[in-house]
Design an enzyme around this catalytic site. Structure first.
Site, PDB file in Angstrom:
ATOM      1  N   ASP A 193     -56.438 -22.445 -44.359  1.00 52.35           N
ATOM      2  CA  ASP A 193     -56.656 -23.703 -43.641  1.00 52.35           C
ATOM      3  C   ASP A 193     -58.140 -23.833 -43.333  1.00 52.35           C
ATOM      4  O   ASP A 193     -58.938 -22.970 -43.733  1.00 52.35           O
ATOM      5  CB  ASP A 193     -55.797 -23.773 -42.369  1.00 52.35           C
ATOM      6  CG  ASP A 193     -55.295 -25.190 -42.118  1.00 52.35           C
ATOM      7  OD1 ASP A 193     -56.133 -26.101 -42.016  1.00 52.35           O
ATOM      8  OD2 ASP A 193     -54.065 -25.392 -42.037  1.00 52.35           O
ATOM      9  N   HIS A 265     -57.470 -29.733 -45.753  1.00 56.48           N
ATOM     10  CA  HIS A 265     -57.484 -28.469 -44.991  1.00 56.48           C
ATOM     11  C   HIS A 265     -58.179 -27.370 -45.800  1.00 56.48           C
ATOM     12  O   HIS A 265     -57.699 -26.248 -45.892  1.00 56.48           O
ATOM     13  CB  HIS A 265     -56.045 -28.037 -44.636  1.00 56.48           C
ATOM     14  CG  HIS A 265     -55.435 -28.877 -43.552  1.00 56.48           C
ATOM     15  ND1 HIS A 265     -55.880 -28.837 -42.252  1.00 56.48           N
ATOM     16  CD2 HIS A 265     -54.412 -29.775 -43.567  1.00 56.48           C
ATOM     17  CE1 HIS A 265     -55.148 -29.668 -41.509  1.00 56.48           C
ATOM     18  NE2 HIS A 265     -54.255 -30.256 -42.285  1.00 56.48           N
ATOM     19  N   GLU A 344     -52.290 -34.201 -44.723  1.00 58.60           N
ATOM     20  CA  GLU A 344     -53.486 -34.571 -43.955  1.00 58.60           C
ATOM     21  C   GLU A 344     -54.772 -34.439 -44.772  1.00 58.60           C
ATOM     22  O   GLU A 344     -55.689 -33.728 -44.390  1.00 58.60           O
ATOM     23  CB  GLU A 344     -53.577 -33.697 -42.692  1.00 58.60           C
ATOM     24  CG  GLU A 344     -52.391 -33.891 -41.771  1.00 58.60           C
ATOM     25  CD  GLU A 344     -52.428 -33.029 -40.510  1.00 58.60           C
ATOM     26  OE1 GLU A 344     -51.960 -33.504 -39.472  1.00 58.60           O
ATOM     27  OE2 GLU A 344     -52.917 -31.883 -40.559  1.00 58.60           O
TER      28      GLU A 344
HETATM   29  C1  TNX Z   1     -49.859 -30.918 -38.209  1.00 59.84           C
HETATM   30  S1  TNX Z   1     -47.507 -30.172 -39.997  1.00 59.84           S
HETATM   31  C2  TNX Z   1     -50.265 -30.106 -39.235  1.00 59.84           C
HETATM   32  C3  TNX Z   1     -50.919 -28.820 -38.924  1.00 59.84           C
HETATM   33  C4  TNX Z   1     -51.134 -28.654 -37.439  1.00 59.84           C
HETATM   34  C5  TNX Z   1     -49.907 -29.123 -36.696  1.00 59.84           C
HETATM   35  C6  TNX Z   1     -49.965 -28.909 -35.223  1.00 59.84           C
HETATM   36  C7  TNX Z   1     -48.667 -30.279 -40.975  1.00 59.84           C
HETATM   37  C8  TNX Z   1     -48.285 -30.363 -42.353  1.00 59.84           C
HETATM   38  N1  TNX Z   1     -49.951 -30.322 -40.550  1.00 59.84           N
HETATM   39  O1  TNX Z   1     -52.118 -28.712 -39.652  1.00 59.84           O
HETATM   40  O2  TNX Z   1     -51.390 -27.317 -37.169  1.00 59.84           O
HETATM   41  O3  TNX Z   1     -49.718 -30.490 -36.941  1.00 59.84           O
HETATM   42  O4  TNX Z   1     -48.696 -29.108 -34.618  1.00 59.84           O
END
Ligand code: TNX
Length: 634
Positions: A193, A265, A344
Site C-alpha cells: 500500500d 495505492h 481507490e
Molecule cells: C478503504 S476497502 C480502503 C482502504 C482503507 C479502508 C479503511 C478498500 C478497498 N480501500 O484502503 O484502509 O477504507 O477502512
C-alpha cells in the site's frame, strides 16, 4: 492456592455444564444439524484414538494435544478398534458423499465416530474441541449427540492489512490459528500500500530496502491537526517467511490470498522506483484533504492515510515490472486467486499526463476509467495465462469488468449485485454491513482510537451475504464473505485482537451456517458468553461486550424496568444511577431493577462488565427520561 481454586470453581462448573445444555452444544459456527441423544461419553485415558489414514494423522495428533492440555492425559493412538474398546475414530471411509469440507460426528456412550474428507475431519475436530467441557476428576464428560455439518460458502475470508502497520510472522500465525478455530478458510494478506511494501521481491530489491520504510506516521485521527511522529517505521516479510506462513496456513486448511495493489495505492512502489509514476520527477504530495497538505522532497513512502494521486503509469515498463513482481508472487502463493487491488485509484495524474492521454487515444479507450479497466484486464490476462484468477475491489467494475474477475464488494452491496448479475463471482465484504473490523464496537468514549464507523458483533451477525435483489441463480455467484482488518489505527497485535474478538464469531457463523439455522438469541446469550469465558482464561486481548439488553438509546417512562444479562459466563455487571462511573465498588446487577424517574427528570444508568480475569468493558450509558428536555448528557 486452595482459595484461588475455590474462587475459580463456580466458573469452571458453569463452563463444564454449559455446552451440554445449549442446543448447539457451544459450537460456533452453529452446525447444520445437531441432535442430542440421552447419555454421556466419558472421555478418560482408557479411550483409544483411531485414525488409519496418513493424511489424517496430524488431525488426530491435534485432537490428542488438545486433550492433553484440557484433561492432562493423552489418548493411546491406534490403527484399528478392538472389540468393546471405547474409542474416538477419525476416518475418511464413508465420506465420499460428504461435501469436501463437511463432516459427521456420532457420539454414543461407547465411541465418538468422526467421518469426513481431510478438511472435513479438521473442521470436525474444531467442533469436538469446542464442545468438550473442562475435565471433572480425570474425566471429560461429553453429551451424546449426532452432528452433520458443512459450510454454506466456499470462500470464508478474513483480511489483514500489514502495510499501514506491520505484524510479525509470529502474530500472523496466531491470526491464522484463530481463523482456523472458526472454520475460516481464506486469509487475505494485504501486502502493499502507500505506506509500505511488505513482501520481498528478488528482482526489485528497492521495494523493500526503500519501499518498506517510512519516515513517520500520522498522529491521532487522520487527517488530524498536523504532523507525523517523525519516527522511522519499517518491516517486511522475506520470501522464506512468506513460504513459512503459506505452509503453516495450509496445515490449517487455509489458503493465503496475496494482494498486490494496482494501479492505485502505489506510493511505496513508486518511492522505490520513481519511473513507475506518470511524473517521476514530481515530489510526493500529501493529499489535499489534510489541513497540512504539501509536498515532500522526492518520492516518499506515505506517512499519512488516505488516497494519493501518484499512481502507476500504464507504461510498458510498469507492466513489465508488475508481471515480474507477479511471477514471484505466483511462485510463492499456490492460491487460485491473486488479489490485484484495483480500488481507490484517482485519475488526476492520468488526466494531467500527456503520455496517458495519448495512450487512451491509441487504445481507443473512452476515458481514464477505460484506462483503469484496460490496466486490470491486461493484468488479468497475464495472471490467467499462469493458470490463476484475479480478485479485485469493486472499482474494477468501472469502465468494464475484466472477463474472469471475481469482485470483492466493499462499497456496500451494489458492486457485488452488479457483478453477480453479470455472472461474475462475488465476495461480499461491505463496510456498511459491519464487515470492516477496523470500525468501533461501541459508541462509548472509552473505545480506543479507531477509524470510526460502528460495527457491533450483532450487526455482523445480522448480515446475510446474499443480497435480496439477486435471483436464486444470480445468488449462486456469491461465493462467500469476508471481513477486513485495515490497520491504520491498529498499532499492535493486541489491538488487532481487540478488534477481531468477538466479531470473528459472528463472521464465521454468517460464512458457514445456513440462514435457517441462525439464531441471534442463542448466539449472543449462550455461545458467545461460553467462548468468551474460555478466551478470558487466556491472554487474548478480546473486546468485553457491554451487557446484553442494554444500549445507548434513551428509555422513556416513569417506572423503567432494566433487565440485563452478562455477555460472558461468570462475568459480573456493576451499575450506577448517580452519575458516577461504575467499577467493582458500584452495585452489582443480580436481578432486574425497576428505576423510578420523577416527572420532568431523568437518570443515567451506567454499567460496566467485569470478566473473571478482571478484564473490563467500556462504560455504557442509558438515559432514563420521564419528560425532561432532550439534552445530550455525555
Ligand atoms: C478503504 S476497502 C480502503 C482502504 C482503507 C479502508 C479503511 C478498500 C478497498 N480501500 O484502503 O484502509 O477504507 O477502512
Amino acid at each position: 492456592m486452595k482459595k484461588i481454586f475455590l474462587m475459580l470453581l463456580p466458573t469452571l462448573l458453569t463452563l463444564n455444564t454449559y455446552a451440554q445444555t445449549d442446543a448447539n452444544m457451544g459450537i460456533i459456527p452453529a452446525p447444520v444439524a445437531i441432535k442430542k441423544t440421552s447419555g454421556v461419553f466419558q472421555l478418560d485415558k482408557t479411550v483409544a484414538l483411531i485414525s488409519n489414514e496418513t493424511e489424517n494423522a496430524k488431525t488426530a495428533d491435534l485432537l490428542n494435544a488438545f486433550i492433553v492440555a484440557k484433561g492432562g492425559f493423552a489418548l493411546r493412538e491406534a490403527k484399528s478398534v478392538t472389540a468393546g474398546q471405547k474409542s474416538i475414530v477419525l476416518t475418511s471411509v464413508g465420506a465420499d458423499k460428504l461435501p469436501a469440507e463437511g463432516y459427521t460426528i456420532q457420539i454414543t456412550t461407547n465411541h465418538i465416530k468422526v467421518v469426513g474428507k481431510e478438511a472435513g475431519l479438521f473442521y470436525a475436530v474444531q467442533s469436538l474441541m469446542q464442545l468438550m467441557p473442562d475435565k471433572n476428576q480425570d474425566k471429560i464428560t461429553i453429551q451424546t449427540a449426532e452432528i452433520n455439518d458443512y459450510p454454506r460458502f466456499k470462500y470464508r475470508g478474513m483480511h489483514l492489512d500489514v502495510a499501514r502497520h506491520f505484524f510479525p510472522v509470529s502474530f500472523v500465525k496466531r491470526y491464522i490459528d484463530l481463523l482456523a478455530q472458526y472454520k475460516m478458510n481464506k486469509f487475505h494478506w494485504h501486502l502493499t500500500d502507500d505506506q509500505g511494501w511488505r513482501i520481498e521481491i528478488k528482482k526489485y530489491p528497492k521495494l523493500t530496502t526503500l519501499g518498506a520504510t517510512r519516515s513517520g506516521t500520522v498522529v491521532g485521527n487522520y487527517p488530524g491537526t498536523g504532523g507525523t511522529d517523525n519516527e522511522t517505521y519499517k518491516g517486511y516479510y522475506t520470501q522464506e517467511e512468506i513460504k513459512q506462513v503459506v505452509a503453516y496456513a495450509a496445515t490449517k486448511y487455509i489458503t493465503v490470498v496475496p494482494e498486490i495493489e494496482m494501479p492505485g495505492h502505489a506510493s511505496a512502489a513508486i518511492a522505490a522506483y520513481p519511473e513507475l509514476s506518470c511524473f517521476p520527477d514530481r515530489d510526493t504530495f500529501v493529499s489535499g484533504d489534510t489541513p497540512w497538505s504539501g509536498s515532500r522532497k522526492g518520492k516518499q513512502v506515505q506517512q499519512t492515510w488516505g488516497v494519493f494521486d501518484d499512481v502507476f503509469a500504464p507504461t510498458e515498463n510498469t507492466f513489465k515490472f508488475l508481471e515480474n513482481v507477479l511471477d514471484e508472487v505466483i511462485a510463492l502463493f499456490p492460491s487460485k486467486y491473486i488479489h490485484i487491488g484495483g480500488d481507490e485509484c484517482p485519475k488526476e495524474y492520468w488526466k494531467q499526463s500527456p503520455f496517458c492521454q495519448q495512450f487512451i487515444k491509441d487504445n481507443n479507450l473512452k476515458d481514464e476509467h477505460g484506462l483503469q479497466s484496460y490496466f486490470i484486464q491486461r493484468i488479468e490476462k497475464y495472471i490467467n495465462a499462469k493458470g490463476r484468477s484475479i480478485i479485485g475491489w469493486d472499482e474494477i467494475l468501472e469502465g468494464g469488468l475484466a472477463p474472469n474477475a471475481t469482485v470483492m464488494s466493499w462499497r456496500g452491496e451494489k458492486g457485488g449485485i452488479e457483478a453477480a448479475q453479470q455472472s461474475h463471482e462475488v465476495i461480499m465484504t461491505p463496510g456498511s454491513a459491519g464487515l470492516y473490523f477496523d470500525h468501533k464496537q461501541s459508541n462509548s468514549p472509552d473505545e480506543p482510537l479507531t477509524i470510526g464507523g460502528f460495527a457491533p458483533y450483532t450487526k455482523v451477525y445480522n448480515y446475510d451475504p446474499v443480497p435480496k435483489e439477486l435471483t436464486a441463480d444470480q445468488g449462486k455467484y456469491v461465493i462467500g464473505v469476508q471481513a477486513n482488518m485495515w490497520s491504520e489505527y491498529l498499532e499492535s497485535p493486541a489491538k488487532v485482537e481487540y478488534q477481531i474478538l468477538p466479531r470473528i464469531f459472528a463472521l464465521s457463523e454468517i460464512a458457514w451456517t445456513p440462514v435457517a439455522r441462525k439464531d441471534i438469541k442463542n448466539f449472543t446469550e449462550e455461545r458467545v458468553p461460553l467462548h468468551l469465558a474460555k478466551l478470558d482464561q487466556t491472554s487474548a486481548n478480546y473486546w468485553v461486550p457491554t451487557p446484553i439488553g442494554q444500549n445507548d438509546a434513551v428509555l422513556n417512562g416513569e417506572n423503567i424496568n432494566i433487565e440485563l444479562k452478562s455477555p460472558i459466563l461468570g462475568a459480573k455487571i456493576f451499575y450506577t444511577l448517580d452519575g458516577y462511573r461504575p467499577s467493582e465498588n458500584a452495585a452489582e446487577y443480580k436481578a432486574p431493577i425497576k428505576v423510578v424517574v420523577p416527572q420532568g427528570q431523568k437518570k443515567t444508568l451506567k454499567t460496566i462488565v467485569i470478566a473473571p480475569s478482571g478484564k473490563r468493558s467500556v462504560v455504557t450509558e442509558t438515559t432514563l427520561n420521564n419528560g425532561a428536555p432532550e439534552v445530550k448528557t455525555k
